[in-house]
Design a protein around this motif. Structure first.
Motif, PDB file in Angstrom:
ATOM      1  N   ILE A 195       0.852  -1.173   0.000  1.00  0.00           N
ATOM      2  CA  ILE A 195       0.000   0.000   0.000  1.00  0.00           C
ATOM      3  C   ILE A 195       0.897   1.235   0.000  1.00  0.00           C
ATOM      4  O   ILE A 195       2.025   1.208   0.497  1.00  0.00           O
ATOM      5  CB  ILE A 195      -0.962   0.016   1.201  1.00  0.00           C
ATOM      6  N   THR A 196       0.396   2.317  -0.558  1.00  0.00           N
ATOM      7  CA  THR A 196       1.217   3.512  -0.754  1.00  0.00           C
ATOM      8  C   THR A 196       1.799   4.041   0.552  1.00  0.00           C
ATOM      9  O   THR A 196       2.955   4.471   0.601  1.00  0.00           O
ATOM     10  CB  THR A 196       0.379   4.611  -1.427  1.00  0.00           C
ATOM     11  N   SER A 197       1.031   4.009   1.619  1.00  0.00           N
ATOM     12  CA  SER A 197       1.489   4.575   2.888  1.00  0.00           C
ATOM     13  C   SER A 197       2.707   3.849   3.445  1.00  0.00           C
ATOM     14  O   SER A 197       3.458   4.423   4.239  1.00  0.00           O
ATOM     15  CB  SER A 197       0.352   4.559   3.913  1.00  0.00           C
TER      16      SER A 197
ATOM     17  N   PRO B 225       1.457   5.090  -6.763  1.00  0.00           N
ATOM     18  CA  PRO B 225       2.360   6.231  -6.608  1.00  0.00           C
ATOM     19  C   PRO B 225       3.553   5.888  -5.722  1.00  0.00           C
ATOM     20  O   PRO B 225       3.452   5.051  -4.833  1.00  0.00           O
ATOM     21  CB  PRO B 225       1.475   7.305  -5.974  1.00  0.00           C
ATOM     22  N   THR B 226       4.666   6.544  -5.978  1.00  0.00           N
ATOM     23  CA  THR B 226       5.887   6.209  -5.255  1.00  0.00           C
ATOM     24  C   THR B 226       5.859   6.713  -3.818  1.00  0.00           C
ATOM     25  O   THR B 226       6.602   6.222  -2.970  1.00  0.00           O
ATOM     26  CB  THR B 226       7.105   6.791  -5.975  1.00  0.00           C
TER      27      THR B 226
ATOM     28  N   SER C 194      -5.363   9.717  -6.513  1.00  0.00           N
ATOM     29  CA  SER C 194      -4.003   9.289  -6.202  1.00  0.00           C
ATOM     30  C   SER C 194      -3.609   8.060  -6.998  1.00  0.00           C
ATOM     31  O   SER C 194      -2.443   7.898  -7.384  1.00  0.00           O
ATOM     32  CB  SER C 194      -3.870   8.994  -4.704  1.00  0.00           C
ATOM     33  N   ASP C 195      -4.557   7.190  -7.259  1.00  0.00           N
ATOM     34  CA  ASP C 195      -4.281   5.937  -7.955  1.00  0.00           C
ATOM     35  C   ASP C 195      -4.069   6.137  -9.446  1.00  0.00           C
ATOM     36  O   ASP C 195      -3.140   5.577 -10.039  1.00  0.00           O
ATOM     37  CB  ASP C 195      -5.428   4.957  -7.716  1.00  0.00           C
TER      38      ASP C 195
ATOM     39  N   GLY D 133       4.256  12.082 -11.523  1.00  0.00           N
ATOM     40  CA  GLY D 133       2.903  11.539 -11.393  1.00  0.00           C
ATOM     41  C   GLY D 133       2.273  11.877 -10.065  1.00  0.00           C
ATOM     42  O   GLY D 133       1.087  12.227  -9.988  1.00  0.00           O
ATOM     43  N   VAL D 134       3.057  11.796  -8.981  1.00  0.00           N
ATOM     44  CA  VAL D 134       2.550  12.148  -7.652  1.00  0.00           C
ATOM     45  C   VAL D 134       2.199  13.634  -7.613  1.00  0.00           C
ATOM     46  O   VAL D 134       1.185  14.039  -7.035  1.00  0.00           O
ATOM     47  CB  VAL D 134       3.592  11.805  -6.572  1.00  0.00           C
ATOM     48  N   ARG D 135       3.011  14.451  -8.269  1.00  0.00           N
ATOM     49  CA  ARG D 135       2.757  15.895  -8.291  1.00  0.00           C
ATOM     50  C   ARG D 135       1.461  16.216  -9.024  1.00  0.00           C
ATOM     51  O   ARG D 135       0.669  17.057  -8.568  1.00  0.00           O
ATOM     52  CB  ARG D 135       3.932  16.598  -8.951  1.00  0.00           C
TER      53      ARG D 135
END
Length: 383
Positions: free
Chosen positions: A94-96, A117-118, A201-202, A361-363
């Motif tokens: 999971i991202t977290s 996302p990274t 986010s995904d 991508g996160v941005r």
């Protein structure tokens, strides 16, 4: 598998008990490479991937290793990263949990490859890139959509100038994810419990590399997020409040002047040929591309419809489009990128799908969230 022509590379694979990590990355990528005898590096040697399964649940890891005849698994991430035999760390958690694990892997001198996302925010994603760059390790982020047959055909059309000047891109992605009360949900409940784990986010990290990779840099984004289904049921049948967005609607302007409209939803019923479709319209032609198929209509054969709501349509509009042929046999998109990344680890050379690309991508996802919250268009490039 042994021999002087074989080079073994042990890969610590974290998160492979999850659906995506299991099916796409372990089975259809790394194990598929083993089934074909390893990866031919083109210099007389073959790279043999040796997975080390990493996770929190010993029982699930043991069962997974037994199912596929694998020797190595552990619930101790630190021990896995301390193992000098491990050359690559892969993360599909999971991202977290991803950002901290990637930092540890980079500090241990491992090459890193991960799902997107990274990180949860652009600062964390950029920091991961800087750490990897300074450590001198090779790094990559999954950008599987670029390796899909339909998107590759679309890329070919762009490169060959089929569209002329590109005017617009319209993307439709999604399907109905059941609430979990009467029918089981197709996605885990954690996807909906936290605001930062929603569809923006995904999917926006995907849309960033698809739009940039095919049509050029993104200039601005304006988005609207929604939680259409506020109450869902988890894997134990207990109801919970869905805090994450399950749909996002966006308009993006590209540096070229083209406009992209993207609808992403887990609360939509599919009335299209594939779960993901892009329509690209240009002065000389148009195309509709999905996961596998791509159809085109050139300017020279474009019909001349006339609006008249009182008369039935004279023709079958879909039948007026032509299928773009395959270049050759296509393989799993995840496996195709795994091959390129492992070749990059072994041989070096240019590699565009790095952690800096992941940070972009996160941005974009963060800017979309800000846009939706504040009701304004956000500048993307040059800001």
């Amino acid at each position: 598998m042994t021999g002087t022509d074989t080079r073994t590379l042990r890969i610590a694979m974290n998160g492979v008990t999850g659906r995506m990590g299991h099916r796409q990355h372990l089975v259809r990528s790394v194990l598929a490479l083993r089934e074909q005898g390893g990866l031919d590096l083109g210099d007389g040697t073959r790279l043999w991937p040796e997975p080390l399964l990493v996770g929190r649940d010993a029982g699930r890891l043991r069962a997974l290793a037994g199912r596929y005849g694998l020797e190595h698994w552990t619930t101790d991430l630190d021990a896995a990263l301390a193992d000098p035999a491990v050359g690559v760390y892969f993360d599909a958690q999971i991202t977290s949990a991803r950002e901290d694990a990637l930092r540890k892997a980079v500090a241990a001198g491992k090459h890193v490859y991960c799902e997107k996302p990274t990180a949860l925010d652009p600062g964390g994603a950029t920091d991961l890139y800087e750490r990897a760059r300074k450590a001198g390790v090779r790094h990559g982020v999954v950008q599987d959509k670029l390796f899909l047959p339909g998107i590759r055909k679309l890329k070919r059309l762009v490169d060959e100038g089929f569209f002329g000047r590109i005017l617009s891109v319209r993307g439709e992605f999604g399907y109905w994810v059941f609430e979990g009360d009467r029918r089981p949900a197709q996605r885990p409940s954690w996807n909906y419990r936290e605001e930062d784990e929603g569809i923006t986010s995904d999917m926006f990290p995907h849309w960033e590399y698809v739009l940039t990779g095919l049509f050029g840099p993104i200039r601005s984004v304006q988005a609207h997020r929604a939680t259409h289904i506020p109450r869902r049921w988890d894997e134990r049948g207990k109801p919970y409040e869905a805090r994450a967005d399950d749909a996002v609607y966006a308009v993006l302007e590209l540096e070229s002047g083209a406009v992209a409209q993207l609808n992403s939803s887990w609360a939509v019923r599919v009335h299209r040929d594939e779960l993901l479709e892009f329509q690209v319209d240009g002065t000389e032609g148009s195309a509709v591309a999905g996961l596998r198929h791509c159809r085109v209509q050139h300017r020279s054969v474009t019909p001349r419809p006339v609006w008249d709501p009182d008369v039935p349509a004279a023709g079958d509009f879909r039948a007026q489009w032509q299928e773009v042929p395959d270049d050759g046999p296509s393989e799993n998109a995840f496996k195709a990128q795994w091959e390129l990344f492992l070749r990059h680890v072994a041989l070096g050379g240019p590699w565009p799908h790095d952690l800096l690309a992941g940070a972009r991508g996160v941005r974009l996802a963060q800017l979309a969230r800000i846009s939706a919250k504040e009701g304004r268009r956000m500048r993307v490039t040059g800001s």
